[in-house]
Design a protein around this motif. Structure first.
Motif, PDB file in Angstrom:
ATOM      1  N   GLY A 116      -1.550 -12.585  -4.148  1.00 42.29           N
ATOM      2  CA  GLY A 116      -0.922 -12.204  -5.396  1.00 42.29           C
ATOM      3  C   GLY A 116       0.586 -12.220  -5.355  1.00 42.29           C
ATOM      4  N   TYR A 117       1.152 -12.814  -4.337  1.00 42.83           N
ATOM      5  CA  TYR A 117       2.600 -12.873  -4.223  1.00 42.83           C
ATOM      6  C   TYR A 117       3.069 -14.288  -4.500  1.00 42.83           C
ATOM      7  CZ  TYR A 117       2.180  -8.264  -2.356  1.00 42.83           C
ATOM      8  OH  TYR A 117       1.892  -6.939  -2.235  1.00 42.83           O
ATOM      9  N   VAL A 118       4.267 -14.425  -4.932  1.00 41.79           N
ATOM     10  CA  VAL A 118       4.728 -15.740  -5.368  1.00 41.79           C
ATOM     11  C   VAL A 118       5.972 -16.168  -4.606  1.00 41.79           C
ATOM     12  CG1 VAL A 118       3.807 -15.482  -7.690  1.00 41.79           C
ATOM     13  CG2 VAL A 118       6.124 -14.701  -7.188  1.00 41.79           C
ATOM     14  N   GLU A 127       5.248  -3.401  -5.172  1.00 45.59           N
ATOM     15  CA  GLU A 127       5.000  -4.602  -4.378  1.00 45.59           C
ATOM     16  C   GLU A 127       5.117  -4.210  -2.900  1.00 45.59           C
ATOM     17  OE1 GLU A 127       7.937  -7.750  -4.581  1.00 45.59           O
ATOM     18  OE2 GLU A 127       6.313  -9.213  -4.512  1.00 45.59           O
ATOM     19  N   THR A 128       4.291  -4.799  -2.072  1.00 41.95           N
ATOM     20  CA  THR A 128       4.125  -4.299  -0.708  1.00 41.95           C
ATOM     21  C   THR A 128       5.423  -4.336   0.097  1.00 41.95           C
ATOM     22  OG1 THR A 128       1.840  -5.029  -0.759  1.00 41.95           O
ATOM     23  CG2 THR A 128       2.771  -4.572   1.407  1.00 41.95           C
ATOM     24  N   GLN A 129       6.055  -5.489   0.151  1.00 39.94           N
ATOM     25  CA  GLN A 129       7.231  -5.585   1.028  1.00 39.94           C
ATOM     26  C   GLN A 129       8.384  -4.734   0.524  1.00 39.94           C
ATOM     27  OE1 GLN A 129       8.529  -9.411   2.350  1.00 39.94           O
ATOM     28  NE2 GLN A 129       6.453 -10.139   2.698  1.00 39.94           N
ATOM     29  N   ALA A 181       0.776   5.808  -0.240  1.00 43.15           N
ATOM     30  CA  ALA A 181       0.457   4.428  -0.586  1.00 43.15           C
ATOM     31  C   ALA A 181       1.752   3.748  -1.016  1.00 43.15           C
ATOM     32  CB  ALA A 181      -0.558   4.368  -1.724  1.00 43.15           C
ATOM     33  N   ASP A 182       1.818   2.439  -0.840  1.00 50.32           N
ATOM     34  CA  ASP A 182       3.043   1.738  -1.232  1.00 50.32           C
ATOM     35  C   ASP A 182       3.128   1.529  -2.740  1.00 50.32           C
ATOM     36  OD1 ASP A 182       0.906  -0.048  -1.111  1.00 50.32           O
ATOM     37  OD2 ASP A 182       2.110  -1.708  -0.320  1.00 50.32           O
ATOM     38  N   HIS A 183       1.981   1.471  -3.410  1.00 56.41           N
ATOM     39  CA  HIS A 183       1.884   1.301  -4.865  1.00 56.41           C
ATOM     40  C   HIS A 183       0.426   1.431  -5.207  1.00 56.41           C
ATOM     41  CE1 HIS A 183       0.235  -2.598  -3.918  1.00 56.41           C
ATOM     42  NE2 HIS A 183       1.264  -2.784  -3.103  1.00 56.41           N
ATOM     43  N   GLY A 184       0.122   1.443  -6.517  1.00 57.28           N
ATOM     44  CA  GLY A 184      -1.262   1.497  -6.954  1.00 57.28           C
ATOM     45  C   GLY A 184      -1.780   0.124  -7.356  1.00 57.28           C
ATOM     46  N   LEU A 217      -1.716   3.653   2.800  1.00 58.19           N
ATOM     47  CA  LEU A 217      -2.942   3.083   2.256  1.00 58.19           C
ATOM     48  C   LEU A 217      -2.517   2.098   1.171  1.00 58.19           C
ATOM     49  CD1 LEU A 217      -4.987   6.415   1.848  1.00 58.19           C
ATOM     50  CD2 LEU A 217      -4.783   4.947   3.882  1.00 58.19           C
ATOM     51  N   ASP A 218      -2.436   0.846   1.525  1.00 59.28           N
ATOM     52  CA  ASP A 218      -1.889  -0.157   0.608  1.00 59.28           C
ATOM     53  C   ASP A 218      -2.721  -0.227  -0.668  1.00 59.28           C
ATOM     54  OD1 ASP A 218      -0.936  -2.771  -0.457  1.00 59.28           O
ATOM     55  OD2 ASP A 218       0.065  -2.882   1.491  1.00 59.28           O
ATOM     56  N   THR A 219      -2.036  -0.204  -1.817  1.00 54.26           N
ATOM     57  CA  THR A 219      -2.671  -0.466  -3.115  1.00 54.26           C
ATOM     58  C   THR A 219      -3.637   0.640  -3.546  1.00 54.26           C
ATOM     59  OG1 THR A 219      -2.702  -2.778  -2.340  1.00 54.26           O
ATOM     60  CG2 THR A 219      -3.594  -2.375  -4.498  1.00 54.26           C
ATOM     61  N   VAL A 220      -3.375   1.878  -3.171  1.00 53.22           N
ATOM     62  CA  VAL A 220      -4.247   2.976  -3.575  1.00 53.22           C
ATOM     63  C   VAL A 220      -3.564   3.814  -4.661  1.00 53.22           C
ATOM     64  CG1 VAL A 220      -5.309   5.135  -2.814  1.00 53.22           C
ATOM     65  CG2 VAL A 220      -5.552   3.076  -1.431  1.00 53.22           C
TER      66      VAL A 220
END
Ligand SMILES: [Zn+2]
Length: 457
Positions: free
Chosen positions: A446-448, A71-73, A257-260, A32-35
């Motif tokens: 939100g990635y750079v 961060e997702t990746q 989740a990958d991160h909050g 669950l990405d970003t939870v």
């Protein structure tokens, strides 16, 4: 929370999960990405997830699970390789990795599991993330085509269920639900804020002035935006539940989740540039044959999932791993597992922001302390007195060797890292300008752009 007994250490309640004795069960890995764990009712927060909560009643819930990389990746690569980012060498938007150890998909695919991934957000597009390595089927179709950039939970769940229905067992499925990620646009914005006093909505346009370290935000507005985020989480639940409902009960299921997400410290609506607990504390639920349901309070990290899966499948790899198995075989009960005891001494947990960017942060957390290095500058928080990480304190001398210790751990991987191969163009479309479209799309999320494929000093 109140449904479970709660005492320090391992708590085991309920009935034993069915044990089939199979060493080749299907594996469903849900992210669950970003939870953030703290937002979930399952962890004492507001956002209800009735289907996930029901699933958790028959599973092992880790109350203190931590992402190593907000961060997702990075986070997915570390989950699926069991090593830290400088070791797996994946660089967002470069779509490649120098890590020679097998990914989970390579590990299982090489042993006759059918492997498939169903991707919800463009940050895991196979061409830019390289996470498709080892998958037979990596469903990221059309994700990078504007303006979509994301696939709703209904679509992810439906695609995954359809594939499972036609797949030969055993299979490995990675299901990536992206709905909680910015922007925050639930179908029912009033779910947790029925009479909003804020004029803001959760769109990129509305929140851009405040995002990251942007303009200060009125608390009323902020509360409304958090309510939108929580509503997105709840709305995602039924589709996650639809996927879980199709299982037979003999599968290994990992839900995390990958991160909050950050709504504090002046850093709003993002996650990748800070190492506060709010972006690192994630839900973690494991259900598997031979694993007893309950709740575990030990502090664990996402790097532990790969070695835990190895234990459950009775497999091993030759390359070093940075995590530890959370489970071990129960010697008195064949086919069953118990929580592995914590290693002797205080366990350090490292976290990292993008090491390929200047100003990269290194975090060290113990049960009592958080230390964050920004180059030579160090900020420490005494979590016993200051759990919200608001008042810097003097760091204990025993933890000051953090950067050296971390570098030493990375050194173990050097023999297992090869020079990064060139960035791969997508097979089904013309080679893109590597810094053009893909990167612009990622920036919207939100990635750079990465300055170069070399770790920052
Ligand atoms: Zn993510």
């Amino acid at each position: 929370m109140g449904r479970f007994a709660s005492t320090p250490g391992l708590i085991l309640v309920g009935m034993l999960a069915a044990c089939t004795g199979s060493r080749r069960p299907p594996v469903l890995w849900i992210v669950l990405d970003t939870v953030s764990a703290g937002h979930l009712a399952l962890y004492g927060g507001r956002a209800r997830m009735p289907a996930v909560e029901a699933f958790a009643r028959d599973a092992l819930v880790f109350e203190s699970a931590w992402s190593n990389f907000p961060e997702t990746q990075f986070s997915h690569w570390s989950m699926f390789t069991g090593v830290m980012p400088e070791a797996h060498g994946n660089i967002p938007a470069f779509g490649t990795s120098g890590h020679v150890g097998p990914t989970v998909a390579e590990l299982l695919g090489g042993r006759a599991w059918a492997t498939a991934a169903f991707i919800g957000g463009a940050t895991l597009d196979g061409a830019s993330s390289g996470l498709d390595r080892g998958f037979d089927h990596y469903d990221d179709e059309d994700l990078m085509a504007p303006p979509l950039l994301a696939r709703p939970a209904l679509d992810v769940s439906t695609r995954a269920r359809d594939w499972i229905a036609g797949a030969k067992r055993p299979w490995f499925v990675f299901a990536h639900f992206f709905d909680a990620h910015f922007p925050y646009m639930p179908s029912n914005p009033g779910l947790y804020d029925p009479r909003p006093r804020s004029r803001l909505d959760g769109t990129h346009q509305s929140l851009a002035p405040y995002r990251d370290f942007g303009a200060p935000m009125d608390p009323v507005d902020l509360a409304h935006i958090v309510a939108l985020y929580d509503a997105e989480i709840t709305e995602m639940d039924r589709h996650v539940g639809d996927l879980l409902a199709r299982l037979r009960g003999d599968e290994i299921v990992i839900l995390t989740a990958d991160h909050g997400e950050s709504f504090e410290h002046g850093y709003l609506f993002n996650h990748r540039a800070v190492l506060y607990d709010s972006v690192l504390h994630v839900p973690l639920i494991i259900k598997a044959p031979g694993v007893e349901p309950g709740r575990a309070r030990e502090r664990v990290e996402l790097l532990d999932l790969y070695p835990t899966l190895l234990t459950l499948l009775d497999l091993s790899v030759e390359t070093p791993l940075d995590g530890r198995s959370l489970l071990e075989k129960d010697p008195g009960r064949p086919g069953r597992f118990r929580l592995a005891p914590l290693p002797e001494g205080e366990r350090r947990f490292y976290s990292r922001t993008d090491p390929w960017l200047e100003g990269a942060l290194l975090g060290l957390r113990t049960d009592e302390w958080k230390l964050i290095w920004n180059g030579d500058a160090l900020t420490a928080f005494d979590l016993r007195l200051d759990p919200e990480e608001l008042r810097p304190a003097e760091a204990p001398a025993a933890l000051l060797d953090g950067p050296r210790d971390y570098a030493g751990k990375l050194g173990l991987h050097a023999p297992f890292t090869r020079p990064l191969p060139p960035r791969r163009p997508p097979a089904d479309r013309p080679p893109p300008d590597p810094r053009a479209q893909d990167t612009r799309l990622l920036e919207q999320l939100g990635y750079v752009e990465r300055p170069s494929p070399q770790p920052a000093p």
